[in-house]
Design a protein around this motif. Structure first.
Motif, mmCIF file in Angstrom:
data_model
loop_
_atom_site.group_PDB
_atom_site.id
_atom_site.type_symbol
_atom_site.label_atom_id
_atom_site.label_comp_id
_atom_site.label_asym_id
_atom_site.label_seq_id
_atom_site.Cartn_x
_atom_site.Cartn_y
_atom_site.Cartn_z
ATOM 1 N N UNK A 13 1.673 2.487 2.793
ATOM 2 C CA UNK A 13 2.071 3.040 1.376
ATOM 3 C C UNK A 13 0.933 2.535 0.491
ATOM 4 N N UNK A 14 0.281 3.722 -0.181
ATOM 5 C CA UNK A 14 -0.956 3.099 -1.072
ATOM 6 C C UNK A 14 -0.589 3.365 -2.438
ATOM 7 N N UNK A 15 0.543 4.140 -2.939
ATOM 8 C CA UNK A 15 0.884 4.529 -4.304
ATOM 9 C C UNK A 15 2.268 3.735 -4.560
ATOM 10 N N UNK A 16 1.991 3.272 -5.846
ATOM 11 C CA UNK A 16 3.330 2.516 -6.386
ATOM 12 C C UNK A 16 4.566 3.596 -6.238
ATOM 13 N N UNK A 17 4.521 4.801 -6.387
ATOM 14 C CA UNK A 17 5.596 5.664 -6.392
ATOM 15 C C UNK A 17 5.845 6.051 -5.004
ATOM 16 N N UNK A 18 5.218 5.767 -4.086
ATOM 17 C CA UNK A 18 5.473 6.137 -2.481
ATOM 18 C C UNK A 18 5.994 5.148 -1.861
ATOM 19 N N UNK A 19 5.576 3.994 -2.274
ATOM 20 C CA UNK A 19 6.145 2.460 -1.733
ATOM 21 C C UNK A 19 7.617 2.595 -1.555
ATOM 22 N N UNK A 20 8.529 2.875 -2.464
ATOM 23 C CA UNK A 20 9.900 3.018 -2.135
ATOM 24 C C UNK A 20 10.388 3.665 -1.030
ATOM 25 N N UNK A 21 9.504 4.541 -0.485
ATOM 26 C CA UNK A 21 10.003 5.419 0.589
ATOM 27 C C UNK A 21 10.152 4.589 2.085
ATOM 28 N N UNK A 22 9.348 3.441 1.843
ATOM 29 C CA UNK A 22 9.530 2.247 2.981
ATOM 30 C C UNK A 22 10.724 1.739 3.062
ATOM 31 N N UNK A 23 11.557 1.396 1.928
ATOM 32 C CA UNK A 23 12.856 0.893 1.603
ATOM 33 C C UNK A 23 13.808 2.073 2.243
ATOM 34 N N UNK A 24 13.521 3.378 1.644
ATOM 35 C CA UNK A 24 14.290 4.492 2.077
ATOM 36 C C UNK A 24 14.209 4.627 3.640
ATOM 37 N N UNK A 25 13.197 4.537 4.185
ATOM 38 C CA UNK A 25 13.037 4.485 5.810
ATOM 39 C C UNK A 25 13.931 3.446 6.420
ATOM 40 N N UNK A 26 13.877 2.278 6.017
ATOM 41 C CA UNK A 26 14.634 1.159 6.520
ATOM 42 C C UNK A 26 16.058 1.387 6.361
ATOM 43 N N UNK A 36 2.139 6.797 7.458
ATOM 44 C CA UNK A 36 2.038 6.659 6.223
ATOM 45 C C UNK A 36 3.164 7.445 5.519
ATOM 46 N N UNK A 37 3.923 6.829 4.601
ATOM 47 C CA UNK A 37 5.169 7.119 4.157
ATOM 48 C C UNK A 37 5.271 8.626 3.587
ATOM 49 N N UNK A 38 6.365 9.075 3.241
ATOM 50 C CA UNK A 38 6.361 10.482 2.906
ATOM 51 C C UNK A 38 5.969 10.417 1.300
ATOM 52 N N UNK A 39 5.252 11.797 1.141
ATOM 53 C CA UNK A 39 4.576 11.892 -0.281
ATOM 54 C C UNK A 39 3.434 11.366 -0.272
ATOM 55 N N UNK A 40 2.848 10.422 0.610
ATOM 56 C CA UNK A 40 1.665 9.747 0.472
ATOM 57 C C UNK A 40 0.557 10.283 1.524
ATOM 58 N N UNK A 41 -0.455 10.385 1.193
ATOM 59 C CA UNK A 41 -1.504 11.101 1.924
ATOM 60 C C UNK A 41 -2.790 10.315 2.526
ATOM 61 N N UNK A 42 -2.900 9.083 1.880
ATOM 62 C CA UNK A 42 -3.656 8.164 2.271
ATOM 63 C C UNK A 42 -3.658 7.576 3.751
ATOM 64 N N UNK A 43 -4.721 7.759 4.379
ATOM 65 C CA UNK A 43 -4.818 7.277 5.700
ATOM 66 C C UNK A 43 -5.747 6.607 6.400
ATOM 67 N N UNK A 44 -6.456 6.015 5.550
ATOM 68 C CA UNK A 44 -7.898 5.236 5.961
ATOM 69 C C UNK A 44 -7.584 3.719 6.530
ATOM 70 N N UNK A 45 -6.666 3.210 5.741
ATOM 71 C CA UNK A 45 -6.204 1.864 5.902
ATOM 72 C C UNK A 45 -5.140 1.839 7.223
#
Ligand code: B1M
Length: 212
Positions: A147-160, A95-104
């Motif tokens: 990523x589960x939150x709209x504010x952490x979703x951009x971390x996926x692009x940052x990582x890429x 799960x990306x940086x800043x995001x603590x959701x892990x069930x999915x």
């Protein structure tokens, strides 16, 4: 809806760990492990989200429900992994940086394991450099970000982008997912694939690696 399924969903929503544990064991006498995931845990957590959105639930209630969901998943996990054959590919997930959701993300990991992938699960709040290092260390074929939150979703692009900068992007396929993520969004950040749920994560991972 089946009465037991309904009762299990309600027990998850109410965060009743021991009831969920007992009912999951009972349900597994007649229900396939995957059905516990798709027909019980996922819809129950969806309802928890709705209750949170409409102000009936707060964070403590969400945490309790998540703990109960994890109790059910802990029971079915070894069953999903059963029947496993030799690992056909290695996948790093997190799960990306800043995001603590892990069930999915945990569901995706379990399903991939069950389908024969070797899974390196980095957990939650994973920064780009940790994803990159794990891919290199494990010679991974695939990397999955949740990523589960709209504010952490951009971390996926940052990582890429960081993967591109370090010159290793072409060595590994990237799949993304999580409730706010869409196919279009995945394309816009340069991911190779998007999956709306854990079952499709397996199908798309196989397709990306030419394993079908
Ligand atoms: Co949070 N939370 N949460 N939360 N939480 C959401 C995501 C939210 C939508 C609730 C809402 O408002 N309705 C909302 C985000 C809103 C937004 O983005 N605009 C939200 C919020 C706001 C927050 C906090 C900010 C609350 C606060 O503190 N004020 C906070 C943020 C903490 C942080 O991460 N930094 C927070 C905290 C938490 C808890 C810790 C209490 C708990 C998480 C516990 C845990 O995960 N261990 C929690 C929970 C439980 C939820 C909801 C209710 C449920 C999430 C879940 O487990 N769903 C959620 C509402 C919702 O989603 N309906 C919500 C079930 C799971 C099976 O589905 O994760 O979507 P999902 O995974 C699916 C697919 O998306 C896909 O496959 C999975 C299985 O089918 N998938 C992938 C997921 N990852 C994939 C990766 C792939 C492929 C597919 O490839 C790699």
């Amino acid at each position: 809806m089946d009465k037991l399924v309904e009762q299990m969903q309600e027990a998850i929503i109410q965060g009743q760990v021991s009831e969920v544990t007992a009912m999951t064991n009972k349900a597994l006498e007649t229900m396939a492990p995957l059905d516990v995931v798709t027909k019980v845990v996922a819809p129950a957590m969806g309802r928890v989200g709705d209750l949170y959105s409409c102000g009936e639930f707060y964070v403590p209630e969400m945490l309790l429900a998540a703990r109960a969901a994890k109790a059910a998943l802990g029971i079915v996990k070894p069953m999903l992994a059963k029947g496993n054959v030799k690992p056909m590919a290695t996948v790093v997930v997190g799960t990306v940086r800043g995001d603590l959701h892990d069930i999915g993300k945990n569901l995706v990991s379990m399903m991939l394991e069950g389908a024969g992938f070797q899974v390196v699960d980095l957990g939650i709040d994973v920064p780009p450099e940790k994803f990159i290092q794990a891919v290199l260390d494990n010679k991974a074929d695939l990397m999955g970000m949740s990523a589960l939150i709209s504010t952490t979703m951009p971390q996926m692009g940052v990582t890429i982008k960081e993967m591109e900068k370090s010159g290793m992007r072409k060595q590994v396929k990237v799949i993304v997912g999580g409730a706010p993520v869409t196919d279009d969004y995945a394309k816009s950040i340069g991911a190779d694939g998007f999956a709306p749920d854990a079952a499709q994560a397996v199908a798309i991972s196989k397709r990306l690696l030419g394993l079908n």
